[in-house]
Design a protein around this motif. Structure first.
Motif, PDB file in Angstrom:
ATOM      1  N   HIS A  20       0.851  -1.263  -0.076  1.00 50.43           N
ATOM      2  CA  HIS A  20       0.058   0.013  -0.111  1.00 50.43           C
ATOM      3  C   HIS A  20       0.849   1.167   0.034  1.00 50.43           C
ATOM      4  CE1 HIS A  20      -1.182  -0.301   4.761  1.00 50.43           C
ATOM      5  NE2 HIS A  20       0.188  -0.434   4.362  1.00 50.43           N
ATOM      6  N   ASP A  21       2.120   1.296   0.534  1.00 48.65           N
ATOM      7  CA  ASP A  21       2.909   2.320   0.382  1.00 48.65           C
ATOM      8  C   ASP A  21       3.273   2.802  -1.010  1.00 48.65           C
ATOM      9  OD1 ASP A  21       3.140   2.972   3.152  1.00 48.65           O
ATOM     10  OD2 ASP A  21       4.444   1.273   3.610  1.00 48.65           O
ATOM     11  N   TRP A  22       3.521   1.538  -1.848  1.00 50.05           N
ATOM     12  CA  TRP A  22       4.210   1.704  -3.003  1.00 50.05           C
ATOM     13  C   TRP A  22       2.969   2.374  -4.013  1.00 50.05           C
ATOM     14  CZ3 TRP A  22       3.503   0.751  -8.386  1.00 50.05           C
ATOM     15  CH2 TRP A  22       4.684   0.919  -9.150  1.00 50.05           C
ATOM     16  N   ALA A  23       1.926   1.717  -3.722  1.00 51.51           N
ATOM     17  CA  ALA A  23       0.645   1.951  -4.607  1.00 51.51           C
ATOM     18  C   ALA A  23       0.637   3.705  -5.068  1.00 51.51           C
ATOM     19  CB  ALA A  23      -0.631   1.477  -4.184  1.00 51.51           C
ATOM     20  N   ALA A  24       0.812   4.535  -3.831  1.00 48.51           N
ATOM     21  CA  ALA A  24       0.768   5.638  -3.856  1.00 48.51           C
ATOM     22  C   ALA A  24       1.498   6.471  -4.786  1.00 48.51           C
ATOM     23  CB  ALA A  24       0.724   6.330  -2.559  1.00 48.51           C
ATOM     24  N   ARG A  25       2.713   6.032  -5.027  1.00 51.29           N
ATOM     25  CA  ARG A  25       3.706   6.560  -6.073  1.00 51.29           C
ATOM     26  C   ARG A  25       3.206   6.512  -7.610  1.00 51.29           C
ATOM     27  NH1 ARG A  25       9.281   3.218  -4.307  1.00 51.29           N
ATOM     28  NH2 ARG A  25       9.207   3.725  -2.270  1.00 51.29           N
ATOM     29  N   GLU A  26       2.515   5.153  -7.810  1.00 55.68           N
ATOM     30  CA  GLU A  26       2.134   5.124  -9.246  1.00 55.68           C
ATOM     31  C   GLU A  26       0.726   4.669  -9.277  1.00 55.68           C
ATOM     32  OE1 GLU A  26       4.611   3.025 -12.111  1.00 55.68           O
ATOM     33  OE2 GLU A  26       6.388   4.130 -11.062  1.00 55.68           O
ATOM     34  N   PRO A  27      -0.448   5.425  -8.839  1.00 52.54           N
ATOM     35  CA  PRO A  27      -1.594   4.661  -8.771  1.00 52.54           C
ATOM     36  C   PRO A  27      -1.980   4.092 -10.122  1.00 52.54           C
ATOM     37  CG  PRO A  27      -1.621   7.002  -7.964  1.00 52.54           C
ATOM     38  CD  PRO A  27      -0.235   6.902  -8.730  1.00 52.54           C
ATOM     39  N   PHE A  28      -1.828   4.352 -11.316  1.00 56.46           N
ATOM     40  CA  PHE A  28      -2.062   3.859 -12.526  1.00 56.46           C
ATOM     41  C   PHE A  28      -1.551   2.383 -12.611  1.00 56.46           C
ATOM     42  CE2 PHE A  28      -3.405   7.965 -14.318  1.00 56.46           C
ATOM     43  CZ  PHE A  28      -4.467   7.404 -14.993  1.00 56.46           C
ATOM     44  N   THR A  29      -0.333   2.371 -12.160  1.00 56.66           N
ATOM     45  CA  THR A  29       0.565   0.828 -12.276  1.00 56.66           C
ATOM     46  C   THR A  29      -0.132   0.017 -11.473  1.00 56.66           C
ATOM     47  OG1 THR A  29       2.571   2.082 -12.586  1.00 56.66           O
ATOM     48  CG2 THR A  29       2.840  -0.186 -12.518  1.00 56.66           C
ATOM     49  N   ASP A  30      -0.299   0.601 -10.198  1.00 56.23           N
ATOM     50  CA  ASP A  30      -1.053  -0.027  -8.982  1.00 56.23           C
ATOM     51  C   ASP A  30      -2.641  -0.621  -9.406  1.00 56.23           C
ATOM     52  OD1 ASP A  30      -1.353  -1.146  -6.127  1.00 56.23           O
ATOM     53  OD2 ASP A  30      -3.088   0.196  -6.488  1.00 56.23           O
ATOM     54  N   PHE A  31      -3.295   0.169 -10.087  1.00 57.19           N
ATOM     55  CA  PHE A  31      -4.637  -0.098 -10.295  1.00 57.19           C
ATOM     56  C   PHE A  31      -4.830  -1.292 -11.720  1.00 57.19           C
ATOM     57  CE2 PHE A  31      -8.955   0.169 -11.764  1.00 57.19           C
ATOM     58  CZ  PHE A  31      -9.726  -0.073 -10.581  1.00 57.19           C
ATOM     59  N   GLU A  76     -15.847 -12.146   7.815  1.00 56.19           N
ATOM     60  CA  GLU A  76     -15.991 -11.450   6.490  1.00 56.19           C
ATOM     61  C   GLU A  76     -17.133 -10.578   6.343  1.00 56.19           C
ATOM     62  OE1 GLU A  76     -15.991 -14.737   7.271  1.00 56.19           O
ATOM     63  OE2 GLU A  76     -14.153 -15.568   6.428  1.00 56.19           O
ATOM     64  N   LEU A  77     -17.920 -10.486   7.640  1.00 55.29           N
ATOM     65  CA  LEU A  77     -19.196  -9.599   7.413  1.00 55.29           C
ATOM     66  C   LEU A  77     -18.686  -8.179   7.765  1.00 55.29           C
ATOM     67  CD1 LEU A  77     -21.853 -11.846   8.924  1.00 55.29           C
ATOM     68  CD2 LEU A  77     -21.368 -11.135   6.560  1.00 55.29           C
ATOM     69  N   MET A  78     -17.475  -7.903   8.060  1.00 55.93           N
ATOM     70  CA  MET A  78     -17.025  -6.498   8.401  1.00 55.93           C
ATOM     71  C   MET A  78     -17.267  -5.710   6.921  1.00 55.93           C
ATOM     72  SD  MET A  78     -13.454  -4.968   9.898  1.00 55.93           S
ATOM     73  CE  MET A  78     -13.953  -4.680  11.351  1.00 55.93           C
ATOM     74  N   SER A  79     -17.918  -4.455   7.145  1.00 54.96           N
ATOM     75  CA  SER A  79     -17.948  -3.649   5.888  1.00 54.96           C
ATOM     76  C   SER A  79     -16.917  -3.209   5.339  1.00 54.96           C
ATOM     77  CB  SER A  79     -18.663  -2.388   6.260  1.00 54.96           C
ATOM     78  OG  SER A  79     -18.600  -1.616   5.174  1.00 54.96           O
ATOM     79  N   ILE A  80     -16.686  -3.341   3.837  1.00 58.20           N
ATOM     80  CA  ILE A  80     -15.606  -2.979   2.939  1.00 58.20           C
ATOM     81  C   ILE A  80     -15.713  -1.544   2.556  1.00 58.20           C
ATOM     82  CG2 ILE A  80     -14.921  -5.252   2.363  1.00 58.20           C
ATOM     83  CD1 ILE A  80     -16.023  -4.618  -0.611  1.00 58.20           C
ATOM     84  N   ASP A  81     -16.789  -0.821   2.865  1.00 55.54           N
ATOM     85  CA  ASP A  81     -17.262   0.318   2.626  1.00 55.54           C
ATOM     86  C   ASP A  81     -16.887   1.532   3.471  1.00 55.54           C
ATOM     87  OD1 ASP A  81     -18.588   2.157   0.670  1.00 55.54           O
ATOM     88  OD2 ASP A  81     -20.263   1.352   0.791  1.00 55.54           O
ATOM     89  N   HIS A  82     -16.865   2.912   3.456  1.00 56.12           N
ATOM     90  CA  HIS A  82     -16.725   4.027   4.175  1.00 56.12           C
ATOM     91  C   HIS A  82     -15.490   3.949   4.995  1.00 56.12           C
ATOM     92  CE1 HIS A  82     -20.772   5.163   2.856  1.00 56.12           C
ATOM     93  NE2 HIS A  82     -21.318   3.807   3.239  1.00 56.12           N
ATOM     94  N   SER A  83     -14.333   3.724   4.404  1.00 61.64           N
ATOM     95  CA  SER A  83     -13.173   3.446   5.311  1.00 61.64           C
ATOM     96  C   SER A  83     -11.994   4.101   4.215  1.00 61.64           C
ATOM     97  CB  SER A  83     -12.982   2.208   5.806  1.00 61.64           C
ATOM     98  OG  SER A  83     -12.802   1.213   4.812  1.00 61.64           O
ATOM     99  N   LYS A  84     -10.959   4.247   4.962  1.00 62.05           N
ATOM    100  CA  LYS A  84      -9.807   4.524   4.261  1.00 62.05           C
ATOM    101  C   LYS A  84      -9.068   3.312   3.922  1.00 62.05           C
ATOM    102  CE  LYS A  84      -5.765   7.546   4.926  1.00 62.05           C
ATOM    103  NZ  LYS A  84      -5.119   8.497   5.835  1.00 62.05           N
ATOM    104  N   HIS A  85      -8.827   2.970   2.832  1.00 55.27           N
ATOM    105  CA  HIS A  85      -8.210   1.695   2.170  1.00 55.27           C
ATOM    106  C   HIS A  85      -6.658   1.913   1.716  1.00 55.27           C
ATOM    107  CE1 HIS A  85     -12.531   1.278   1.495  1.00 55.27           C
ATOM    108  NE2 HIS A  85     -12.256  -0.307   1.519  1.00 55.27           N
ATOM    109  N   SER A  86      -6.273   2.907   1.403  1.00 58.69           N
ATOM    110  CA  SER A  86      -4.946   3.317   0.756  1.00 58.69           C
ATOM    111  C   SER A  86      -5.307   3.157  -0.841  1.00 58.69           C
ATOM    112  CB  SER A  86      -3.857   2.382   1.036  1.00 58.69           C
ATOM    113  OG  SER A  86      -3.921   0.981   0.636  1.00 58.69           O
ATOM    114  N   ILE A  87      -4.364   3.481  -1.639  1.00 56.52           N
ATOM    115  CA  ILE A  87      -4.658   3.217  -3.218  1.00 56.52           C
ATOM    116  C   ILE A  87      -4.580   1.818  -3.283  1.00 56.52           C
ATOM    117  CG2 ILE A  87      -3.702   3.796  -5.213  1.00 56.52           C
ATOM    118  CD1 ILE A  87      -5.103   6.383  -3.882  1.00 56.52           C
ATOM    119  N   PHE A  88      -3.738   1.004  -2.822  1.00 57.54           N
ATOM    120  CA  PHE A  88      -3.655  -0.158  -2.878  1.00 57.54           C
ATOM    121  C   PHE A  88      -4.870  -1.257  -2.675  1.00 57.54           C
ATOM    122  CE2 PHE A  88      -2.777  -4.431  -0.486  1.00 57.54           C
ATOM    123  CZ  PHE A  88      -2.640  -5.123  -1.091  1.00 57.54           C
TER     124      PHE A  88
END
Ligand SMILES: NC(=O)c1ccc[n+]([C@@H]2O[C@H](COP(=O)([O-])OP(=O)(O)OC[C@H]3O[C@@H](n4cnc5c(N)ncnc54)[C@H](O)[C@@H]3O)[C@@H](O)[C@H]2O)c1
Length: 353
Positions: free
Chosen positions: A96-107, A170-182
């Motif tokens: 997740h640290d690296w993803a912020a450097r190149e969001p396009f590559t990560d995505f 697995e029932l924890m929400s994956i929504d409304h939180s800070k995920h990092s770009i990764f």
């Protein structure tokens, strides 16, 4: 012919999958272009692992293809078609640290690459079981809002909370939180893999990993926490702890135990399932506790310092609840505890540094 196809085959989970499935399938096809060395530098190259697999397993065939390329991936699938019975998709930009450097590559690697793999499977091998290695980062920083208490060497969840006994399910929400770009690119892939199960009826499964670890991890500062910690303990290199007083807790699952989960799923597959996959209450440690175990195993005093700022969105306490998986596959359980895993890492990394 029965074929298992593994992406990211020279990486930690990919190489463990190759070794595991080489015994069970006629042919194992691996796809890995060593993009890990582009992400984290030469020290994190997985080329040594690729070479080792080629030497060790005569029924292993490697393709240096890129999962982002529809053309390259479709060509491989077109060659083997319905003989491909299992796809284990582990290739990723994993930090997740690296993803912020190149969001396009990560995505494009994490999200588009997964879509390329899903479509190729649907087109050429629709009966195959498709396994995807997702991450607990899909829950974003929601776990940080659990009621935590500070103990001497670790953060711990309040013992009255339902997650205390077995961890986060697995029932924890994956929504409304800070995920990092990764985390966000993995959410896209995670939901798409579920959809290919629910919408198209394919036998897909998402495994949301805690810390995945094992002797074949090419540890780097930005990814592979235990491998990098052990490497520093062996070499005397300096280690920096980021935030949370070094008491942040991770559950750690040995790569073999995770791949054994894949094997159980393969033998009795379902469609569009999601499982948390980690060391759970069986295998976990805080940063401080991990350092103490590494010092004990190596006999070396580690050189480390503490930086006040935690990594953005980093979990304070995360322990996976595997109850759902165990209910579906009661014969599966963990084989490797933390100390055994770290001792194996010590033996393996000592040979490479
Ligand atoms: N290691 C962990 O702690 C952890 C935790 C949770 C989830 N995961 C997930 O598990 C999976 C496997 O993780 P890992 O630790 O084995 O990672 P890894 O970096 O060791 O292996 C991934 C491999 O994929 C290859 N790769 C990357 N991009 C590629 C591309 N575009 N085309 C072809 N190959 C490519 C890399 O060269 C590398 O060898 C990843 O999806 C990761 O997000 C890992």
């Amino acid at each position: 012919m029965n074929i298992a196809l593994v992406t990211g085959s020279a990486g930690l989970i990919g190489s463990e999958s190759v070794a595991f499935f080489a015994e069970k399938f006629d042919l194992v096809i691996g796809i890995d272009n060593n993009l890990r060395s582009y992400f984290f530098g030469a020290e994190a190259s997985t080329d040594w692992n690729r070479k080792g697999l080629e030497e060790k397993f005569s029924n292993y065939k490697h393709y240096k293809a890129d999962i982002r390329s529809e053309e390259e991936i479709n060509k491989i699938f077109a060659e083997y078609g319905a003989d491909i019975k299992l796809v284990v998709h582990t290739a990723a930009q994993p930090s997740h640290d690296w993803a912020a450097r190149e969001p396009f590559t990560d995505f494009t690697v994490n999200a588009n690459g997964t879509l390329v793999m899903l479509e190729a499977t649907r087109k050429y091998s629709p009966e195959a079981v498709f396994i995807f290695t997702s991450t607990n980062k899909v829950y974003g920083d929601t776990p940080n809002y659990l009621p935590l208490v500070e103990l001497e060497t670790r953060w711990e969840i309040d013992q009255n909370h339902p997650y205390f006994t077995n961890g986060i399910d697995e029932l924890m929400s994956i929504d409304h939180s800070k995920h990092s770009i990764f985390g966000a690119s993995k959410v896209a892939a995670d939901v798409m893999v579920q959809e290919y199960g629910r919408y198209f009826g394919m036998k897909t499964a998402v495994f949301r990993g805690g810390c995945l670890t094992g002797p074949n991890h090419s540890g780097a500062q930005l990814h592979g926490f235990l491998a990098y910690l052990m490497k520093c303990a062996i070499t005397g290199n300096h280690y920096t702890i980021f935030g949370y007083k070094g008491k942040q807790v991770r559950d750690n699952i040995h790569s073999w135990d995770l791949v054994n989960m894949f094997w159980h799923f393969y033998q009795n597959p379902r469609a569009g399932e999601v499982y948390n996959a980690g060391g759970g209450r069986f295998s976990n440690c805080s940063m401080q506790e991990g350092i103490a175990i590494c010092e004990e195993i190596t006999g070396n005093k580690m050189s480390y310092s503490y930086a006040e700022d935690n990594r953005s969105g980093d979990h304070i306490w995360y322990i996976s609840d595997l109850t759902k998986f165990k209910n579906h596959y009661p014969e599966w359980t963990w084989k490797y505890d933390l100390k055994t895993t770290l001792t194996q890492m010590y033996d393996n990394i000592s040979k490479r540094v």
